[in-house]
Design a protein around this motif. Sequence first.
Motif, short mmCIF file in Angstrom:
data_model
loop_
_atom_site.label_atom_id
_atom_site.label_comp_id
_atom_site.label_asym_id
_atom_site.label_seq_id
_atom_site.Cartn_x
_atom_site.Cartn_y
_atom_site.Cartn_z
N VAL A 1 -26.37 -34.51 -76.15
CA VAL A 1 -27.55 -33.75 -75.74
C VAL A 1 -27.01 -32.36 -75.37
N VAL A 2 -27.36 -31.37 -76.17
CA VAL A 2 -26.69 -30.08 -76.09
C VAL A 2 -27.50 -29.06 -75.30
N PHE A 3 -26.81 -28.37 -74.41
CA PHE A 3 -27.39 -27.23 -73.69
C PHE A 3 -26.60 -25.99 -74.12
N GLU A 4 -27.31 -25.00 -74.64
CA GLU A 4 -26.63 -23.85 -75.24
C GLU A 4 -26.00 -22.94 -74.20
N ASN A 5 -26.52 -22.97 -72.99
CA ASN A 5 -25.94 -22.19 -71.89
C ASN A 5 -26.51 -22.74 -70.57
N ILE A 6 -26.09 -22.17 -69.46
CA ILE A 6 -26.49 -22.73 -68.16
C ILE A 6 -27.99 -22.57 -67.91
N GLU A 7 -28.58 -21.50 -68.43
CA GLU A 7 -30.02 -21.31 -68.25
C GLU A 7 -30.78 -22.39 -69.02
N ASP A 8 -30.33 -22.69 -70.23
CA ASP A 8 -30.96 -23.73 -71.04
C ASP A 8 -30.87 -25.08 -70.30
N TYR A 9 -29.70 -25.35 -69.71
CA TYR A 9 -29.52 -26.60 -68.96
C TYR A 9 -30.50 -26.67 -67.78
N LYS A 10 -30.57 -25.58 -67.01
CA LYS A 10 -31.42 -25.60 -65.81
C LYS A 10 -32.90 -25.72 -66.18
N ALA A 11 -33.27 -25.12 -67.32
CA ALA A 11 -34.67 -25.15 -67.73
C ALA A 11 -35.11 -26.54 -68.20
N ARG A 12 -34.19 -27.30 -68.77
CA ARG A 12 -34.62 -28.54 -69.44
C ARG A 12 -34.14 -29.84 -68.79
N ILE A 13 -33.20 -29.76 -67.83
CA ILE A 13 -32.58 -31.00 -67.36
C ILE A 13 -33.59 -31.96 -66.73
N ASP A 14 -34.60 -31.43 -66.07
CA ASP A 14 -35.57 -32.32 -65.43
C ASP A 14 -36.88 -32.43 -66.22
N ASP A 15 -36.86 -32.00 -67.48
CA ASP A 15 -38.03 -32.14 -68.35
C ASP A 15 -38.21 -33.64 -68.67
N PRO A 16 -39.35 -34.21 -68.30
CA PRO A 16 -39.54 -35.64 -68.57
C PRO A 16 -39.44 -35.97 -70.06
N GLU A 17 -39.66 -34.96 -70.91
CA GLU A 17 -39.62 -35.20 -72.37
C GLU A 17 -38.19 -35.11 -72.93
N LEU A 18 -37.22 -34.73 -72.09
CA LEU A 18 -35.85 -34.59 -72.61
C LEU A 18 -35.38 -35.93 -73.18
N ASN B 1 -19.63 -30.23 -63.78
CA ASN B 1 -20.17 -31.50 -63.28
C ASN B 1 -21.70 -31.39 -63.20
N MET B 2 -22.30 -31.15 -64.37
CA MET B 2 -23.76 -31.00 -64.44
C MET B 2 -24.46 -32.14 -63.71
N ALA B 3 -25.42 -31.78 -62.86
CA ALA B 3 -26.22 -32.84 -62.21
C ALA B 3 -26.99 -33.61 -63.27
N LEU B 4 -27.17 -34.89 -63.04
CA LEU B 4 -27.83 -35.75 -64.03
C LEU B 4 -29.34 -35.52 -64.02
N PRO B 5 -30.03 -35.85 -65.11
CA PRO B 5 -31.49 -35.67 -65.14
C PRO B 5 -32.16 -36.52 -64.06
N SER B 6 -33.18 -35.95 -63.41
CA SER B 6 -33.86 -36.68 -62.33
C SER B 6 -34.37 -38.04 -62.79
N LYS B 7 -34.88 -38.07 -64.01
CA LYS B 7 -35.49 -39.34 -64.45
C LYS B 7 -34.44 -40.46 -64.57
N LEU B 8 -33.17 -40.08 -64.84
CA LEU B 8 -32.12 -41.11 -64.88
C LEU B 8 -31.62 -41.44 -63.48
N LEU B 9 -31.60 -40.43 -62.60
CA LEU B 9 -31.23 -40.70 -61.20
C LEU B 9 -32.21 -41.68 -60.58
N GLU B 10 -33.48 -41.47 -60.88
CA GLU B 10 -34.51 -42.39 -60.33
C GLU B 10 -34.32 -43.81 -60.83
#
Length: 595
Positions: free
Chosen positions: A429-446, A472-481
Amino acid sequence: MTDNKKPSTPEELNLVNLDDEKPSSGKALRSQQWYGKLDKDGFIHRSWMKNQGLPDHSFDGRPIIGICNSWSELTPCNAHLRELAEYVKRGVWEAGGVPLEFPVMSLGETQMKPTAMLFRNLMSMDVEESMRAYGIDGVVLLGGCDKTTPAQLMGACSVDLPTIIVSSGPMLNGKYRGQDVGSGTDVWKFSEAVRGGHMSLDEFMRAESGMSRSRGTCMTMGTASTMSCLVEALGMSLPENGTLPAVDARRQALSHLTGRRIVEMVKEDLKPSDILTKSAFENAIRANAAVGGSTNAVMHLLAIAGRVGVDLSLDDWDRIGAEIPCLVDLMPSGKYLMEDFHYAGGFPALIERMRHLFDMDAKSVTGVSLGESMQGAECFNDDVIRTLDNPLREKAGIAVLRGNLSPLGAIIKPSAATPALLQHKGKAVVFENIEDYKARIDDPELDIDANSIMVLKGCGPKGYPGMPEVGNMALPSKLLEQGVTDMVRISDARMSGTAFGTVVLHVAPESTIGGPLALVENGDEISLDVSGRSLHLHISDEEMQARKAKWQPEESEYHRGYAKLYIDHVLQADQGADLDFLVGKSGSVVKRESH
Ligand code: FES
């Protein structure tokens, strides 16, 4: 001397007769090129210094000791260093030297943007040029926060005057609700707990006051504690410097003793190049494994070795450290904190327990070998400093991973990873840069699950710039839950020494210059095999070439100033990310006078 008799000889001027006052090394003191001359230049150098109340005999040939201080209120971990400097001065005066404190750039890890690492090399230049330009014979380096220790040592190695280090020392154990909490390590845990709905925001806010409740550096085995222990292993500080709490009066006494010792080192002409041999670096690599140290130490030791002219490579880390057990049970690999480590006997007790694994004949600033300086150290708590037959991890060194995804190497800290993930195949699951990661990591559709491998690009030395601690990217919220606590993560970034997880870091070459990491696409399969030391992207060579042919570099937005200099000259992670023109040393000679 009376007012009506004009002085005309060096003796009457209280200036040294160099032939009589040579130190035991036989070399004339360097500072006499500033303060021992009976001409206009000597007048200028002495006269202005006398405005600080220094009497004539300050310039009679006694060693002039620089105290290179990275004190700053913007670097909270180093904010007490002016106080420690006073204790260093006591020791210098007592031993017959003259202490002169000077400031250098300071790097506050938790305060600087985009990352303190961007400025490590700049600070090293400040240290190097200050040491060379001033009339000092030796230096005491006062530092502690993550980047300040390597920056100071890098700069000092490029000058190679007698040098000794006093570290800030760790904070007292953090406390929250009666429990120990560790700098950084518990921040990551609390943050994930809030995002997973297991901790309230109110509790989160209250924990921050209890975490940092005294002066000093992070009290986990993060980068600061790692580097202060490695400084001890390298032989560049007095014993116990690595672990003594910042507020412990014994750190003040250690500072006093360090002041005394640097004066002797000047007389002996004992320089970093005499101490920092290949063997010293090998001891430091072993020590890093033994304490469960930070991944950041890899780049810092490579850069320091480059300055002093020792041929150290990424592969040395794996070759020397991989089989070394971790005996120190400290966060983030274990459960205790630096205060506990020190009360258990500290770094000397650890080395004493493992002495058969180290080169105990290595030289140190003490004037005797590492083995002699640590001899007889006792361990008082086998839970904190474990025994060899009960290690925290059996093989704890940094593992170096190579493959078509990291041809120049990548690293992982197995002791901080989930054992079941050390051999893992998953879809990227690729994030092109840190902004892309922050914008999409908690997207329920990811489109991501616990078996996915998170890939982050654009965070290498040139790309961010400065190679931040975001690997050490934080994990997606939906997986943490769902209760997921770890996933494989790969990037060209670093991570905080206080962090943990199955995190592959420092991928080289970095994506911004077209390394294979730049070519990874969503859904590609990647294999991580830590025991086989490989990191493999499952696409054909032809596909790799086709993607490479299509790849276009992004235009840099940095066109001036230090950031441009850095981007143009920084080396890749496998070479320590120093600036290419700073590798090596220029020595301490300055050929021309200032007036
Ligand atoms: Fe300064 Fe950790 S932030 S030592």
